[in-house]
Design a protein around this motif. Structure first.
Motif, PDB file in Angstrom:
ATOM      1  N   UNK A 302      23.731  -3.100  25.778  1.00  0.00           N
ATOM      2  CA  UNK A 302      23.694  -1.629  25.800  1.00  0.00           C
ATOM      3  C   UNK A 302      24.911  -1.147  26.572  1.00  0.00           C
ATOM      4  N   UNK A 303      25.667  -0.244  25.965  1.00  0.00           N
ATOM      5  CA  UNK A 303      26.922   0.197  26.571  1.00  0.00           C
ATOM      6  C   UNK A 303      26.723   1.269  27.639  1.00  0.00           C
ATOM      7  N   UNK A 304      25.681   2.063  27.495  1.00  0.00           N
ATOM      8  CA  UNK A 304      25.472   3.164  28.435  1.00  0.00           C
ATOM      9  C   UNK A 304      23.989   3.474  28.526  1.00  0.00           C
ATOM     10  N   UNK A 305      23.494   3.620  29.758  1.00  0.00           N
ATOM     11  CA  UNK A 305      22.120   4.070  29.969  1.00  0.00           C
ATOM     12  C   UNK A 305      22.176   5.343  30.800  1.00  0.00           C
ATOM     13  N   UNK A 306      21.860   6.451  30.171  1.00  0.00           N
ATOM     14  CA  UNK A 306      21.961   7.752  30.830  1.00  0.00           C
ATOM     15  C   UNK A 306      20.583   8.208  31.320  1.00  0.00           C
ATOM     16  N   UNK A 307      20.515   8.557  32.581  1.00  0.00           N
ATOM     17  CA  UNK A 307      19.290   9.094  33.159  1.00  0.00           C
ATOM     18  C   UNK A 307      19.395  10.613  33.179  1.00  0.00           C
ATOM     19  N   UNK A 324      14.244   4.178  37.925  1.00  0.00           N
ATOM     20  CA  UNK A 324      14.792   3.957  36.585  1.00  0.00           C
ATOM     21  C   UNK A 324      15.958   2.971  36.629  1.00  0.00           C
ATOM     22  N   UNK A 325      16.742   3.036  37.689  1.00  0.00           N
ATOM     23  CA  UNK A 325      17.866   2.111  37.824  1.00  0.00           C
ATOM     24  C   UNK A 325      17.375   0.676  37.913  1.00  0.00           C
ATOM     25  N   UNK A 326      16.299   0.474  38.644  1.00  0.00           N
ATOM     26  CA  UNK A 326      15.745  -0.873  38.763  1.00  0.00           C
ATOM     27  C   UNK A 326      15.202  -1.381  37.430  1.00  0.00           C
ATOM     28  N   UNK A 327      14.678  -0.474  36.603  1.00  0.00           N
ATOM     29  CA  UNK A 327      14.050  -0.882  35.341  1.00  0.00           C
ATOM     30  C   UNK A 327      15.076  -1.149  34.240  1.00  0.00           C
ATOM     31  N   UNK A 328      16.109  -0.311  34.134  1.00  0.00           N
ATOM     32  CA  UNK A 328      17.022  -0.417  32.987  1.00  0.00           C
ATOM     33  C   UNK A 328      18.493  -0.342  33.358  1.00  0.00           C
ATOM     34  N   UNK A 329      18.835  -0.432  34.612  1.00  0.00           N
ATOM     35  CA  UNK A 329      20.239  -0.443  35.031  1.00  0.00           C
ATOM     36  C   UNK A 329      20.978   0.811  34.558  1.00  0.00           C
ATOM     37  N   UNK A 330      20.623   1.930  35.136  1.00  0.00           N
ATOM     38  CA  UNK A 330      21.237   3.211  34.776  1.00  0.00           C
ATOM     39  C   UNK A 330      22.723   3.184  35.118  1.00  0.00           C
ATOM     40  N   UNK A 331      23.556   3.637  34.185  1.00  0.00           N
ATOM     41  CA  UNK A 331      25.010   3.643  34.389  1.00  0.00           C
ATOM     42  C   UNK A 331      25.569   5.036  34.611  1.00  0.00           C
ATOM     43  N   UNK A 332      24.790   6.055  34.341  1.00  0.00           N
ATOM     44  CA  UNK A 332      25.281   7.416  34.529  1.00  0.00           C
ATOM     45  C   UNK A 332      24.132   8.406  34.513  1.00  0.00           C
ATOM     46  N   UNK A 333      24.409   9.601  35.022  1.00  0.00           N
ATOM     47  CA  UNK A 333      23.398  10.650  35.124  1.00  0.00           C
ATOM     48  C   UNK A 333      23.865  11.878  34.358  1.00  0.00           C
ATOM     49  N   UNK A 334      22.929  12.485  33.611  1.00  0.00           N
ATOM     50  CA  UNK A 334      23.145  13.812  33.037  1.00  0.00           C
ATOM     51  C   UNK A 334      22.243  14.765  33.806  1.00  0.00           C
ATOM     52  N   UNK A 349      24.280  14.118  46.399  1.00  0.00           N
ATOM     53  CA  UNK A 349      23.215  13.242  46.893  1.00  0.00           C
ATOM     54  C   UNK A 349      22.959  12.071  45.958  1.00  0.00           C
ATOM     55  N   UNK A 350      22.951  12.332  44.647  1.00  0.00           N
ATOM     56  CA  UNK A 350      22.699  11.266  43.668  1.00  0.00           C
ATOM     57  C   UNK A 350      23.749  10.168  43.798  1.00  0.00           C
ATOM     58  N   UNK A 351      25.002  10.579  43.839  1.00  0.00           N
ATOM     59  CA  UNK A 351      26.070   9.591  43.906  1.00  0.00           C
ATOM     60  C   UNK A 351      26.107   8.896  45.260  1.00  0.00           C
ATOM     61  N   UNK A 352      25.818   9.633  46.316  1.00  0.00           N
ATOM     62  CA  UNK A 352      25.860   9.055  47.664  1.00  0.00           C
ATOM     63  C   UNK A 352      24.786   7.979  47.833  1.00  0.00           C
ATOM     64  N   UNK A 353      23.574   8.271  47.358  1.00  0.00           N
ATOM     65  CA  UNK A 353      22.454   7.357  47.565  1.00  0.00           C
ATOM     66  C   UNK A 353      22.487   6.168  46.614  1.00  0.00           C
ATOM     67  N   UNK A 354      22.917   6.404  45.369  1.00  0.00           N
ATOM     68  CA  UNK A 354      22.739   5.390  44.335  1.00  0.00           C
ATOM     69  C   UNK A 354      24.033   4.797  43.800  1.00  0.00           C
ATOM     70  N   UNK A 355      25.130   5.452  44.085  1.00  0.00           N
ATOM     71  CA  UNK A 355      26.389   4.960  43.543  1.00  0.00           C
ATOM     72  C   UNK A 355      26.484   5.120  42.039  1.00  0.00           C
ATOM     73  N   UNK A 356      25.671   6.022  41.476  1.00  0.00           N
ATOM     74  CA  UNK A 356      25.670   6.267  40.026  1.00  0.00           C
ATOM     75  C   UNK A 356      26.432   7.563  39.755  1.00  0.00           C
ATOM     76  N   UNK A 357      27.455   7.535  38.947  1.00  0.00           N
ATOM     77  CA  UNK A 357      28.225   8.760  38.708  1.00  0.00           C
ATOM     78  C   UNK A 357      27.473   9.759  37.828  1.00  0.00           C
ATOM     79  N   UNK A 358      27.609  11.023  38.175  1.00  0.00           N
ATOM     80  CA  UNK A 358      27.142  12.083  37.284  1.00  0.00           C
ATOM     81  C   UNK A 358      28.200  12.247  36.200  1.00  0.00           C
ATOM     82  N   UNK A 359      27.797  12.049  34.955  1.00  0.00           N
ATOM     83  CA  UNK A 359      28.758  12.078  33.847  1.00  0.00           C
ATOM     84  C   UNK A 359      28.687  13.356  33.024  1.00  0.00           C
TER      85      UNK A 359
END
Length: 392
Positions: A302-307, A324-334, A349-359
Motif C-alpha cells: 500500500x503506497x499511502x494510508x490516509x487518516x 490507527x497508526x498501530x493498526x495500519x501504519x498511517x502515512x499521512x493525515x487529512x 499537535x498531530x505532527x508533534x506527537x506522532x510524526x505523521x505529516x498533515x497532507x
C-alpha cells in the motif's frame, strides 16, 4: 230433500277446487315476453363485468417508437490543487481570531511581562497546539524577542510566523504517493472514525487526484452502509471514475482486493479504497482493518494510508491517530472541518506527537475545498499576513 241439496253443493265445490289446481301451474310456467335488444345487451355487459384491455405491449400502432436517449451528465473538471490553500485562506477566519488577532495583540503590548507570556501560552493551548509544543514555541519567542529587542508589529509577526512554521516541521514530505509502479497502480487506503466525514473526504481526494492528472478507481469497502457506496459512486461519476463495490454486508477485504485487481486490469494510476468508519477503541473493528490491509498487499504494498481526522475533536484526535497508526501504519493525515473551528493548532499537535505529516486540509463543504497542505501558506492564512519564506 235438503240433505241431497247440501251433498250436491259439496261435490260442486270439490270440482271447482280441482279445476283451479290444474290451471294455476300452467299460468306460472307461461314464458316471459322477450326483452328489447338494447336491454338484453346491457344485461350481458353487467354480468360480464368491465371490459379487459389488452396490455400495451400487445397493442400495435404500426409505428416504431425509439426509446428516449438519456444523456450522461457532463464530467466536471476539478479546480487545480496548486494554490488552493491560498484561495481558501478566508475559510480560516475563526482560527485567525486566535492566532492573528489574539497572539499578535498580546505580543504587541508595550511590556511583555510574565503575565503576558502566560496569556500567550494559554492562547496556544486553547488553540490545540499542545502543551509541549506551546512551551517550545513560547520559550523560543521569549528568547528571540529579548535578544533582538523586537517591538514593531511587523517584526513580531515575522517572529511568531517563523516559530509556527518551525513547529509544523516544513521538512516533512507532504506529497501523496499516487504514481503507479511496474504496471501496478498506487493504492491509497482511507481510514478514520465514524463522523469524521470520511466518505465525503474520500470523494474529494478522488477529485484532487483527477485534478493532478491521475486516473482513478474507487473501491467501496465500506460495506456496512449501502448509502456509503452510493455516495462514493456519485462522487466518482462526477469525474468519470469507476467504482468497484460489493453487496451490502460483503467482506470489506474482498471488495478492496477486487478494486485493486480491477485497477491492474484497466491500467489506472491510482486505486482509492474507502473503508468503514470505526471507533478506535473497538478491537474487533481495528483487527478487520488490518485484514483489509493484508489482503490488499497480496497485490503489492500500500503506497499511502490516509487518516481522516475531524479538527473539531481537538486533542481526542491524537488518540485516534495513535491507534490507527498501530493498526495500519498511517502515512499521512487529512484534517477536515478546519473552517468551522478555532482549533487550527491541532495540525501542530498531530505532527508533534506522532510524526505523521498533515497532507490535506478540508476548509469547507464545497467539492474542491480540500487542499494540499503547505506549512508556510497555512501560517500565512492563520496570521492574516505573509509568513517568512513565502514567495512574493
Amino acid at each position: 230433500m235438503t240433505e241431497y241439496l247440501l251433498i250436491a253443493l259439496a261435490l260442486l265445490g270439490v270440482l271447482i277446487l280441482g279445476a283451479l289446481g290444474l290451471v294455476v301451474p300452467k299460468l306460472r310456467r307461461r314464458p316471459e315476453p322477450p326483452l328489447p335488444r338494447e336491454v338484453e345487451t346491457r344485461a350481458e355487459e353487467d354480468l360480464a363485468g368491465p371490459p379487459v384491455l389488452a396490455p400495451e405491449a400487445e397493442v400495435s400502432t404500426g409505428i416504431l417508437v425509439e426509446p428516449p436517449v438519456i444523456e450522461a451528465p457532463p464530467l466536471e473538471v476539478p479546480e487545480p490543487t496548486a494554490g488552493r490553500l491560498v484561495r481558501l485562506r478566508s475559510r480560516l477566519s475563526r482560527s485567525q481570531n486566535v492566532f492573528g488577532k489574539g497572539l499578535l495583540g498580546l505580543l504587541s503590548r508595550d511590556h511583555l511581562d510574565e503575565d503576558t507570556w502566560e496569556e500567550i501560552e494559554d492562547s496556544l493551548i486553547t488553540a490545540d497546539v499542545g502543551i509541549d509544543a506551546t512551551r517550545d514555541i513560547v520559550d523560543r519567542l521569549r528568547e528571540r524577542t529579548r535578544v533582538l529587542g523586537t517591538r514593531s508589529a511587523g517584526e513580531l509577526r515575522a517572529l511568531l510566523a517563523a516559530e509556527l512554521v518551525n513547529a509544523l516541521d516544513p521538512s516533512l514530505d507532504r506529497s501523496l504517493n499516487t504514481a503507479p509502479k511496474d504496471g501496478v497502480p498506487a493504492v491509497l487506503l482511507v481510514v478514520g472514525v465514524n463522523g469524521a466525514g470520511k466518505t465525503t473526504t474520500c470523494g474529494k481526494i478522488a477529485r484532487v487526484l483527477v485534478a493532478d492528472g491521475r486516473s482513478v478507481i474507487l473501491g467501496a469497502a465500506d460495506t456496512f452502509r449501502a448509502a456509503a457506496a452510493d455516495q462514493l459512486e456519485t462522487w466518482a461519476g462526477r469525474v468519470g471514475a469507476e467504482t468497484v463495490r460489493g453487496p451490502e454486508g460483503a467482506d470489506p477485504a474482498s471488495v478492496a482486493f477486487d478494486a485493486v485487481k480491477r485497477g491492474i486490469e484497466t491500467g489506472v494510476d491510482t486505486v482509492l479504497i474507502d473503508t468503514a468508519g470505526r471507533l478506535q477503541n473497538k478491537v474487533g473493528l481495528m483487527d478487520e482493518l488490518g485484514k483489509v490491509k493484508r489482503v490488499v498487499e497480496k497485490h503489492g504494498p500500500i503506497d499511502e494510508t490516509l487518516l481522516i481526522l475531524d479538527a473539531t475533536t481537538g486533542q481526542n484526535g491524537l488518540e485516534q491517530a495513535r491507534v490507527f497508526t498501530e493498526a495500519v501504519n498511517v502515512t499521512g493525515v487529512a484534517l477536515t472541518k478546519l473552517d468551522g473551528t478555532a482549533k487550527g493548532g491541532i495540525v501542530i499537535a498531530v505532527q508533534r506527537k506522532l510524526g505523521i505529516p498533515v497532507k490535506l486540509v478540508g476548509l469547507g463543504e464545497g467539492k474542491d475545498d480540500l487542499a494540499p497542505f503547505d506549512a508556510v501558506q497555512f501560517v500565512d492564512a492563520l496570521l492574516g499576513t505573509e509568513a517568512p519564506g513565502r514567495d512574493a
